[in-house]
Design a protein around this motif. Structure first.
Motif, PDB file in Angstrom:
ATOM      1  N   ALA A 271       0.842  -1.201   0.000  1.00 43.25           N
ATOM      2  CA  ALA A 271       0.000   0.000   0.000  1.00 43.25           C
ATOM      3  C   ALA A 271       0.875   1.248   0.000  1.00 43.25           C
ATOM      4  CB  ALA A 271      -0.895  -0.002   1.236  1.00 43.25           C
ATOM      5  N   PRO A 272       0.443   2.302  -0.674  1.00 42.23           N
ATOM      6  CA  PRO A 272       1.202   3.553  -0.639  1.00 42.23           C
ATOM      7  C   PRO A 272       1.479   3.982   0.804  1.00 42.23           C
ATOM      8  CG  PRO A 272      -0.540   3.699  -2.261  1.00 42.23           C
ATOM      9  CD  PRO A 272      -0.776   2.421  -1.520  1.00 42.23           C
ATOM     10  N   THR A 273       2.704   4.366   1.081  1.00 44.13           N
ATOM     11  CA  THR A 273       3.139   4.709   2.441  1.00 44.13           C
ATOM     12  C   THR A 273       3.779   6.081   2.433  1.00 44.13           C
ATOM     13  OG1 THR A 273       3.574   2.366   2.890  1.00 44.13           O
ATOM     14  CG2 THR A 273       4.559   3.972   4.395  1.00 44.13           C
ATOM     15  N   GLN A 274       3.412   6.894   3.402  1.00 41.15           N
ATOM     16  CA  GLN A 274       4.021   8.216   3.499  1.00 41.15           C
ATOM     17  C   GLN A 274       5.247   8.143   4.406  1.00 41.15           C
ATOM     18  OE1 GLN A 274       1.628  11.399   5.133  1.00 41.15           O
ATOM     19  NE2 GLN A 274       3.122  12.966   4.532  1.00 41.15           N
ATOM     20  N   TYR A 275       6.419   8.359   3.829  1.00 39.34           N
ATOM     21  CA  TYR A 275       7.656   8.436   4.594  1.00 39.34           C
ATOM     22  C   TYR A 275       8.039   9.896   4.856  1.00 39.34           C
ATOM     23  CZ  TYR A 275       8.231   3.610   2.905  1.00 39.34           C
ATOM     24  OH  TYR A 275       8.056   2.280   2.614  1.00 39.34           O
ATOM     25  N   TYR A 276       7.936  10.692   3.825  1.00 38.75           N
ATOM     26  CA  TYR A 276       8.401  12.078   3.908  1.00 38.75           C
ATOM     27  C   TYR A 276       7.266  12.958   4.431  1.00 38.75           C
ATOM     28  CZ  TYR A 276      10.217  16.634   2.391  1.00 38.75           C
ATOM     29  OH  TYR A 276      10.640  17.943   2.346  1.00 38.75           O
ATOM     30  N   ARG A 277       7.504  13.541   5.601  1.00 36.90           N
ATOM     31  CA  ARG A 277       6.518  14.427   6.223  1.00 36.90           C
ATOM     32  C   ARG A 277       7.194  15.773   6.478  1.00 36.90           C
ATOM     33  NH1 ARG A 277       5.912   9.276   8.134  1.00 36.90           N
ATOM     34  NH2 ARG A 277       7.528   9.610   9.713  1.00 36.90           N
ATOM     35  N   PRO A 278       7.068  16.709   5.547  1.00 33.45           N
ATOM     36  CA  PRO A 278       7.749  17.999   5.677  1.00 33.45           C
ATOM     37  C   PRO A 278       7.348  18.721   6.964  1.00 33.45           C
ATOM     38  CG  PRO A 278       6.801  17.748   3.490  1.00 33.45           C
ATOM     39  CD  PRO A 278       6.260  16.631   4.317  1.00 33.45           C
ATOM     40  N   VAL A 279       8.300  19.417   7.538  1.00 40.46           N
ATOM     41  CA  VAL A 279       8.034  20.178   8.755  1.00 40.46           C
ATOM     42  C   VAL A 279       7.574  21.579   8.379  1.00 40.46           C
ATOM     43  CG1 VAL A 279       9.746  18.855  10.024  1.00 40.46           C
ATOM     44  CG2 VAL A 279      10.418  21.007   8.919  1.00 40.46           C
ATOM     45  N   ALA A 280       7.034  22.279   9.343  1.00 39.62           N
ATOM     46  CA  ALA A 280       6.521  23.631   9.100  1.00 39.62           C
ATOM     47  C   ALA A 280       7.616  24.674   9.310  1.00 39.62           C
ATOM     48  CB  ALA A 280       5.331  23.903  10.013  1.00 39.62           C
ATOM     49  N   ARG A 281       8.741  24.479   8.632  1.00 43.61           N
ATOM     50  CA  ARG A 281       9.863  25.407   8.745  1.00 43.61           C
ATOM     51  C   ARG A 281      10.549  25.535   7.397  1.00 43.61           C
ATOM     52  NH1 ARG A 281      10.086  22.318  13.339  1.00 43.61           N
ATOM     53  NH2 ARG A 281      11.563  20.842  12.429  1.00 43.61           N
ATOM     54  N   GLY A 282      11.031  26.733   7.095  1.00 38.99           N
ATOM     55  CA  GLY A 282      11.803  26.956   5.886  1.00 38.99           C
ATOM     56  C   GLY A 282      11.042  26.583   4.631  1.00 38.99           C
ATOM     57  N   LEU A 283      11.788  26.141   3.618  1.00 41.51           N
ATOM     58  CA  LEU A 283      11.196  25.802   2.332  1.00 41.51           C
ATOM     59  C   LEU A 283      10.214  24.643   2.432  1.00 41.51           C
ATOM     60  CD1 LEU A 283      11.174  26.344  -0.727  1.00 41.51           C
ATOM     61  CD2 LEU A 283      13.070  24.723  -0.938  1.00 41.51           C
ATOM     62  N   GLU A 284      10.340  23.816   3.474  1.00 40.36           N
ATOM     63  CA  GLU A 284       9.444  22.675   3.588  1.00 40.36           C
ATOM     64  C   GLU A 284       7.994  23.099   3.845  1.00 40.36           C
ATOM     65  OE1 GLU A 284      11.876  18.679   4.429  1.00 40.36           O
ATOM     66  OE2 GLU A 284      11.026  19.621   6.221  1.00 40.36           O
ATOM     67  N   ILE A 285       7.781  24.315   4.269  1.00 40.98           N
ATOM     68  CA  ILE A 285       6.404  24.826   4.359  1.00 40.98           C
ATOM     69  C   ILE A 285       5.766  24.809   2.979  1.00 40.98           C
ATOM     70  CG2 ILE A 285       4.989  26.855   4.861  1.00 40.98           C
ATOM     71  CD1 ILE A 285       7.044  27.626   6.987  1.00 40.98           C
ATOM     72  N   LYS A 286       6.495  25.321   1.980  1.00 42.68           N
ATOM     73  CA  LYS A 286       5.991  25.341   0.609  1.00 42.68           C
ATOM     74  C   LYS A 286       5.854  23.930   0.047  1.00 42.68           C
ATOM     75  CE  LYS A 286       5.919  29.863   0.170  1.00 42.68           C
ATOM     76  NZ  LYS A 286       4.640  30.592  -0.014  1.00 42.68           N
ATOM     77  N   ILE A 287       6.829  23.073   0.384  1.00 46.83           N
ATOM     78  CA  ILE A 287       6.766  21.697  -0.104  1.00 46.83           C
ATOM     79  C   ILE A 287       5.533  20.999   0.443  1.00 46.83           C
ATOM     80  CG2 ILE A 287       7.937  19.455  -0.002  1.00 46.83           C
ATOM     81  CD1 ILE A 287      10.594  20.963   0.012  1.00 46.83           C
ATOM     82  N   ALA A 288       5.252  21.202   1.721  1.00 49.58           N
ATOM     83  CA  ALA A 288       4.086  20.571   2.342  1.00 49.58           C
ATOM     84  C   ALA A 288       2.792  21.061   1.688  1.00 49.58           C
ATOM     85  CB  ALA A 288       4.075  20.855   3.839  1.00 49.58           C
ATOM     86  N   GLU A 289       2.739  22.340   1.392  1.00 50.36           N
ATOM     87  CA  GLU A 289       1.542  22.892   0.746  1.00 50.36           C
ATOM     88  C   GLU A 289       1.335  22.277  -0.636  1.00 50.36           C
ATOM     89  OE1 GLU A 289       2.284  27.044   0.770  1.00 50.36           O
ATOM     90  OE2 GLU A 289       1.766  27.318   2.902  1.00 50.36           O
ATOM     91  N   ALA A 290       2.418  22.112  -1.398  1.00 47.18           N
ATOM     92  CA  ALA A 290       2.307  21.531  -2.748  1.00 47.18           C
ATOM     93  C   ALA A 290       1.860  20.080  -2.669  1.00 47.18           C
ATOM     94  CB  ALA A 290       3.656  21.636  -3.464  1.00 47.18           C
ATOM     95  N   LEU A 291       2.407  19.322  -1.718  1.00 51.03           N
ATOM     96  CA  LEU A 291       2.003  17.917  -1.577  1.00 51.03           C
ATOM     97  C   LEU A 291       0.533  17.798  -1.183  1.00 51.03           C
ATOM     98  CD1 LEU A 291       5.130  16.441   0.266  1.00 51.03           C
ATOM     99  CD2 LEU A 291       4.490  16.106  -2.126  1.00 51.03           C
ATOM    100  N   GLU A 292       0.086  18.706  -0.344  1.00 53.80           N
ATOM    101  CA  GLU A 292      -1.318  18.660   0.108  1.00 53.80           C
ATOM    102  C   GLU A 292      -2.258  18.977  -1.048  1.00 53.80           C
ATOM    103  OE1 GLU A 292      -4.185  17.731   2.730  1.00 53.80           O
ATOM    104  OE2 GLU A 292      -2.012  17.567   3.052  1.00 53.80           O
ATOM    105  N   ARG A 293      -1.880  19.933  -1.889  1.00 46.10           N
ATOM    106  CA  ARG A 293      -2.739  20.251  -3.044  1.00 46.10           C
ATOM    107  C   ARG A 293      -2.858  19.052  -3.970  1.00 46.10           C
ATOM    108  NH1 ARG A 293       0.176  25.182  -2.942  1.00 46.10           N
ATOM    109  NH2 ARG A 293       1.524  24.435  -4.621  1.00 46.10           N
ATOM    110  N   ARG A 294      -1.769  18.303  -4.169  1.00 46.87           N
ATOM    111  CA  ARG A 294      -1.814  17.152  -5.061  1.00 46.87           C
ATOM    112  C   ARG A 294      -2.705  16.041  -4.497  1.00 46.87           C
ATOM    113  NH1 ARG A 294       4.696  17.311  -5.917  1.00 46.87           N
ATOM    114  NH2 ARG A 294       4.741  19.164  -7.270  1.00 46.87           N
ATOM    115  N   LYS A 295      -2.689  15.899  -3.173  1.00 44.28           N
ATOM    116  CA  LYS A 295      -3.531  14.856  -2.557  1.00 44.28           C
ATOM    117  C   LYS A 295      -5.020  15.119  -2.814  1.00 44.28           C
ATOM    118  CE  LYS A 295      -0.464  13.583   1.276  1.00 44.28           C
ATOM    119  NZ  LYS A 295      -0.306  13.592   2.736  1.00 44.28           N
ATOM    120  N   LYS A 296      -5.391  16.366  -2.958  1.00 46.82           N
ATOM    121  CA  LYS A 296      -6.800  16.699  -3.122  1.00 46.82           C
ATOM    122  C   LYS A 296      -7.298  16.544  -4.546  1.00 46.82           C
ATOM    123  CE  LYS A 296      -6.735  19.955   0.752  1.00 46.82           C
ATOM    124  NZ  LYS A 296      -6.879  21.371   1.167  1.00 46.82           N
ATOM    125  N   LYS A 297      -6.387  16.267  -5.487  1.00 45.77           N
ATOM    126  CA  LYS A 297      -6.806  16.145  -6.885  1.00 45.77           C
ATOM    127  C   LYS A 297      -7.373  14.769  -7.163  1.00 45.77           C
ATOM    128  CE  LYS A 297      -3.779  19.659  -8.838  1.00 45.77           C
ATOM    129  NZ  LYS A 297      -2.766  19.962  -9.864  1.00 45.77           N
TER     130      LYS A 297
END
Length: 411
Positions: A385-411
């Motif tokens: 089953a698909p597994t989430q390993y990478y969980r970006p933190v709410a700091r630095g550039l990973e804030i933007k990375i987390a936002e992009a990943l979340e938008r893709r999940k909603k598609k």
């Protein structure tokens, strides 16, 4: 210069102060085997002699640099004879005990076990790594600390009782005590050399210039690949991780001052860049690589500044260990789940046979999808089953990375 009584012993108040464990043992006469672990010049040999003296025991001193099992047997025979004839116990003191291999260390055990010998070992290395468990289980470990400047001033003043005619400038003793870096043997060697130079004049005069000369060139404690080495690199790494640039600079300079190869530090800085900062600030990895290259071009001391620049920036920037954690989890799955097949739609199909077998069939080319993202496509093995390993933190550039990943999940 060795003290003749326990009350004259300098330092180690955490062991020999009133009510402290070793003090209680000595006052009660409960002699037992022990390991004295501490930096050079902290009084391990002196303490062992005082323990034997206070407990009215014979004292045999050996050094693991020169002694072997034959010497241990001879000491045991001497101890057995003394016990039969006078009832006195014998302390066998072995300096540099970590230089004995595990088989040689086992040689003590029968005589320690039956009480023929009370064993006292001295070591500058971590007993957990250098001594075998059988010996450790029969001996209590006492940790000696580096002497303070005040302790070393006391050592110097006691030594100078026999030199009443020497004129000493203000600040001279403090200078030598500081330069000795917690080592009583070193400070006494400095004093001996300084007095030889001072006696060149009449009357003998120990000046600031003489003190500067004998104190120059001393390195701080830093045993490459030893306990101090790993403690200090750990302190540097944790200071960077903890976002304290000043502490990070201090430990960096301690290691450089102690003689550490800057290339080793530069490699560790690269590790910090990925482990503790990662995608929160990807610039850091580039900066760490450039610091390595600058050092290779300039060498010491000029190239060390580039390493310091990288260390300070890393301590100040946003932190994330998300990739480090994700890598560990993914590696664990890769090892535990066995050789799962690559799904057919993800395989290349360079030959006709492969195409006939379905290789690459129904693969969705991401660049042909809206926003270059094939929503719903599966990239894990079919059995997993698909597994989430990478969980970006709410700091630095990973804030933007987390936002992009979340938008893709909603598609």
């Amino acid at each position: 210069m060795r003290p003749a009584m326990i009350d004259d012993y300098v330092g180690q108040s955490h062991l020999l102060g009133q009510g402290k464990p070793l003090r209680r043992m000595l006052e009660g006469g409960h002699l037992h085997s022990m390991i004295l672990w501490g930096p050079p010049g902290t009084g391990k040999t002196t303490l062992a002699r005082l323990v034997a003296l206070r407990c009215n025991a014979d004292f045999i001193a050996l050094s693991a640099v020169m002694a072997g099992v034959k010497d241990i047997r001879a000491a045991a025979e001497t101890a057995a004879t003394a016990r039969r004839e006078s009832g006195r116990r014998t302390v066998l003191f072995l300096d540099e005990v970590h230089r004995f291999n595990k088989a040689q260390q086992d040689a003590f055990l029968p005589w320690v076990e039956d009480g023929t010998l009370v064993f006292i070992g001295a070591t500058t290395e971590n007993p957990s790594f250098e001594l075998n468990n059988a010996l450790l289980s029969r001996a209590r470990v006492y940790v000696l600390r580096a002497l303070t400047v005040e302790d070393l001033l006391g050592v110097l003043q006691r030594a100078l009782r026999n030199e009443p005619d020497v004129l000493i400038d203000d600040g001279v003793l403090s200078l030598m005590a500081t330069a000795a870096d917690g080592d009583a043997r070193r400070v006494l060697n400095m004093l001996e050399l300084a007095l030889d130079l001072a006696r060149a004049s009449e009357p003998a005069h120990l000046t600031q210039a003489i003190a500067n000369e004998v104190a120059a060139g001393g390195l701080r404690r830093f045993d490459k690949q030893g306990e101090a080495f790993y403690d200090q690199i750990s302190a540097l790494h944790k200071s960077v991780r903890g976002s304290d640039p000043d502490a990070a600079l201090y430990w960096l300079c301690r290691m450089l001052d102690g003689g550490c190869d800057p290339r080793y530090i530069a490699r560790r800085v690269l590790r910090m860049a990925s482990e503790d900062i990662g995608n929160a600030d990807p610039r850091v990895l580039t900066m760490a690589l450039e610091a390595c290259e600058v050092y290779e071009r300039l060498g010491s001391p000029e190239g060390e500044l580039a390493i310091a620049q990288a260390v300070v920036f890393m301590a100040c920037t946003a932190k994330s260990n998300a990739v480090y954690v994700a890598f560990g989890e993914a590696m664990a799955d890769a090892k535990q789940r066995g050789s799962l097949d690559v799904p057919l739609h993800l395989r290349n199909a360079p030959t006709r046979l492969m195409k006939q077998l379905g290789y690459g069939k129904d693969y969705r080319y991401a660049h042909n999808e809206p926003d270059a993202y094939a929503a719903g496509e599966k990239y894990f093995p079919d059995e997993m089953a698909p597994t989430q390993y990478y969980r970006p933190v709410a700091r630095g550039l990973e804030i933007k990375i987390a936002e992009a990943l979340e938008r893709r999940k909603k598609k």
